[in-house]
Design a protein around this motif. Structure first.
Motif, PDB file in Angstrom:
ATOM      1  N   TRP A 380      46.943  23.889   7.083  1.00  0.00           N
ATOM      2  CA  TRP A 380      47.190  22.559   6.527  1.00  0.00           C
ATOM      3  C   TRP A 380      47.791  21.618   7.567  1.00  0.00           C
ATOM      4  O   TRP A 380      47.566  20.403   7.510  1.00  0.00           O
ATOM      5  N   LEU A 381      48.528  22.155   8.535  1.00  0.00           N
ATOM      6  CA  LEU A 381      49.037  21.314   9.613  1.00  0.00           C
ATOM      7  C   LEU A 381      47.889  20.824  10.489  1.00  0.00           C
ATOM      8  O   LEU A 381      47.892  19.677  10.948  1.00  0.00           O
ATOM      9  N   ILE A 382      46.884  21.696  10.702  1.00  0.00           N
ATOM     10  CA  ILE A 382      45.713  21.286  11.472  1.00  0.00           C
ATOM     11  C   ILE A 382      44.941  20.200  10.721  1.00  0.00           C
ATOM     12  O   ILE A 382      44.508  19.197  11.305  1.00  0.00           O
ATOM     13  N   VAL A 383      44.776  20.389   9.402  1.00  0.00           N
ATOM     14  CA  VAL A 383      44.086  19.392   8.587  1.00  0.00           C
ATOM     15  C   VAL A 383      44.830  18.056   8.645  1.00  0.00           C
ATOM     16  O   VAL A 383      44.221  16.992   8.824  1.00  0.00           O
ATOM     17  N   GLY A 384      46.153  18.104   8.505  1.00  0.00           N
ATOM     18  CA  GLY A 384      46.939  16.878   8.568  1.00  0.00           C
ATOM     19  C   GLY A 384      46.838  16.202   9.928  1.00  0.00           C
ATOM     20  O   GLY A 384      46.708  14.974  10.023  1.00  0.00           O
ATOM     21  N   GLY A 385      46.883  16.993  10.997  1.00  0.00           N
ATOM     22  CA  GLY A 385      46.759  16.425  12.336  1.00  0.00           C
ATOM     23  C   GLY A 385      45.408  15.780  12.563  1.00  0.00           C
ATOM     24  O   GLY A 385      45.307  14.705  13.176  1.00  0.00           O
ATOM     25  N   LEU A 386      44.349  16.429  12.067  1.00  0.00           N
ATOM     26  CA  LEU A 386      43.007  15.854  12.178  1.00  0.00           C
ATOM     27  C   LEU A 386      42.931  14.515  11.459  1.00  0.00           C
ATOM     28  O   LEU A 386      42.333  13.548  11.951  1.00  0.00           O
ATOM     29  N   GLY A 387      43.560  14.439  10.284  1.00  0.00           N
ATOM     30  CA  GLY A 387      43.569  13.181   9.540  1.00  0.00           C
ATOM     31  C   GLY A 387      44.315  12.082  10.274  1.00  0.00           C
ATOM     32  O   GLY A 387      43.872  10.920  10.286  1.00  0.00           O
ATOM     33  N   LEU A 388      45.440  12.416  10.892  1.00  0.00           N
ATOM     34  CA  LEU A 388      46.200  11.402  11.630  1.00  0.00           C
ATOM     35  C   LEU A 388      45.415  10.912  12.846  1.00  0.00           C
ATOM     36  O   LEU A 388      45.461   9.720  13.186  1.00  0.00           O
TER      37      LEU A 388
END
Length: 426
Positions: A380-388
């Motif tokens: 989920w941290l990777i998903v959040g980073g991709l979104g940012l």
């Protein structure tokens, strides 16, 4: 009362009658398009298929959808929007009746793939027709209402599908066919052809516009400004599809059952149905790239928060954040897509844009499942980073994209019709 009238004007005012008939056709289409939601259950429970075979058939439906999007875009620019919509709806109704009475699994698989094609064909035609008839300054509210109708229709479809599936799978397909015919009747009765004759036969591109205009689908596939936007939309689709693909697995690992997952999904749907009509007044004063950056950042924060989620309350709170992001993104996303398309290639551009969703539907579970298995909550941290990163991409891509759109509008202002008149910018 004055405030209510002002809200209604800002939300739905100034839209032509043809738009509302298109909107009604879309709503009926989505509310009645429920049979394929239960395709895997139908195959395993009623036709005795294995889970692997059921997954293959559902995959065939998805593959047909990818082909149908491109086919629908080409036909809508060649035949016309109305002709494409009518053909797709009528063929869908016939195929649904055939599915209702088909028994061999191979025949069901073939019919499912064909349904995937004709189910996806209307999407580019619907949006292209909306762009044809709605003035540029009112498209944001038109696309907002389109997104709202789509989600309202899907909510109704989910409820009706559950009731009909309990009674009879045959009835499920037949009622779907009837609803599809009803949508076709509205379109055939009230929606005129919206494709201008001058847009059917593109003129030879001048040197100044050779890179952005051309006679075929390849133009959209080589338009760099458009493809950057499509890439950012692909990331948006990857984020939103986490709710359907990876989040259920994460919730199960946290000891939360299907009812908890259903509650999270229902909350998102309820927020869209209740709140989407208030979005235009909130975003109309802001630049589209800023709105998209903010919305993508909200999606990133919402899904990133699942890294620390272990209770239902946290999932529900995160769902509120990412749903608001989705609501804010829908109108400007569709409007930018419309602005970037040359009039004579409008539906083709829509078809390439809509390819992002089946592509994301394949990539999100494929990579997401591996990521969740080996990285756990760090997924989920990777998903959040991709979104940012995508949010930053919108801010960087926004100004040159607006200059590109302004250049397209100047060309459209100079484009003569066969009668010698100038075509107003669409």
């Amino acid at each position: 009362m004055h405030a209510l009238r002002r809200w209604w004007h800002d939300t739905a005012g100034g839209l032509p009658a043809t738009f509302w008939y298109l909107w009604a056709g879309l709503l009926i289409n989505r509310a009645g398009a429920f049979a394929m939601l239960f395709l895997s259950l139908y195959l395993t429970a009623a036709r005795g298929a294995s889970e692997a075979l059921a997954g293959t058939v559902v995959g065939a439906y998805g593959a047909g959808g990818a082909a149908g999007v491109l086919l629908g875009g080409v036909l809508a620019d060649r035949w016309g929007r109305r002709a494409t919509l009518l053909a797709a709806h009528l063929v869908t109704a016939v195929l649904m009746v055939a599915l209702a009475f088909s028994r061999p699994l191979l025949l069901i698989a073939v019919l499912s793939a064909l349904v995937g094609v004709v189910h996806s064909m209307p999407s580019p035609a619907f949006v292209a027709a909306i762009v044809d008839v709605v003035p540029a300054q009112r498209r944001s509210r038109a696309f907002n209402l389109q997104f709202w109708a789509f989600n309202l229709g899907m909510a109704v479809a989910s409820v009706l599908a559950g009731v009909l599936a309990e009674a009879s799978f045959t009835a499920l397909f037949l009622v779907d066919a009837a609803a599809t015919l009803a949508a076709a009747a509205v379109i055939g009765w009230k929606v005129p052809e919206t494709l201008r004759r001058s847009a059917r036969q593109p003129t030879r591109p001048t040197k100044s516009r050779a890179r952005t205009r051309g006679p075929g689908l390849h133009t959209a596939l080589t338009d760099r400004t458009f493809l950057v936007f499509v890439g950012l939309t692909f990331v948006l689709a990857m984020l939103t599809l986490q709710t359907q693909t990876i989040m259920p697995l994460a919730m199960r690992a946290d000891g939360l059952g299907p009812s908890a997952y259903g509650l999270v999904v229902a909350l998102g749907g309820a927020l869209i149905v209740l709140g989407q009509l208030f979005v235009p007044r909130l975003i109309d004063r802001h630049r589209k790239d800023v709105v998209l950056a903010a919305s993508t950042a909200l999606l990133a924060v919402g899904f990133g928060a699942l890294a620390v989620a272990d209770e239902l309350a946290v999932y529900l709170g995160a769902a509120v954040v990412w749903t608001v992001g989705s609501m804010l993104a829908a109108p400007p996303n569709a409007q930018i897509n419309a602005d970037l398309a040359p009039p004579q290639l409008r539906a083709r551009y829509q078809s390439v844009f809509y390819l992002t969703f089946p592509a994301a539907a394949f990539v999100a579970p494929t990579l997401g499942g591996v990521s969740l298995q080996y990285l756990g909550d760090r997924h989920w941290l990777i998903v959040g980073g991709l979104g940012l990163l995508a949010a930053l991409g919108h801010l960087l891509a926004g100004p040159p994209r607006e200059r590109h759109v302004a250049a397209l509008r100047r060309v459209a202002d100079r484009e003569p019709t066969p009668s010698g008149d100038r075509v107003p910018a669409a």
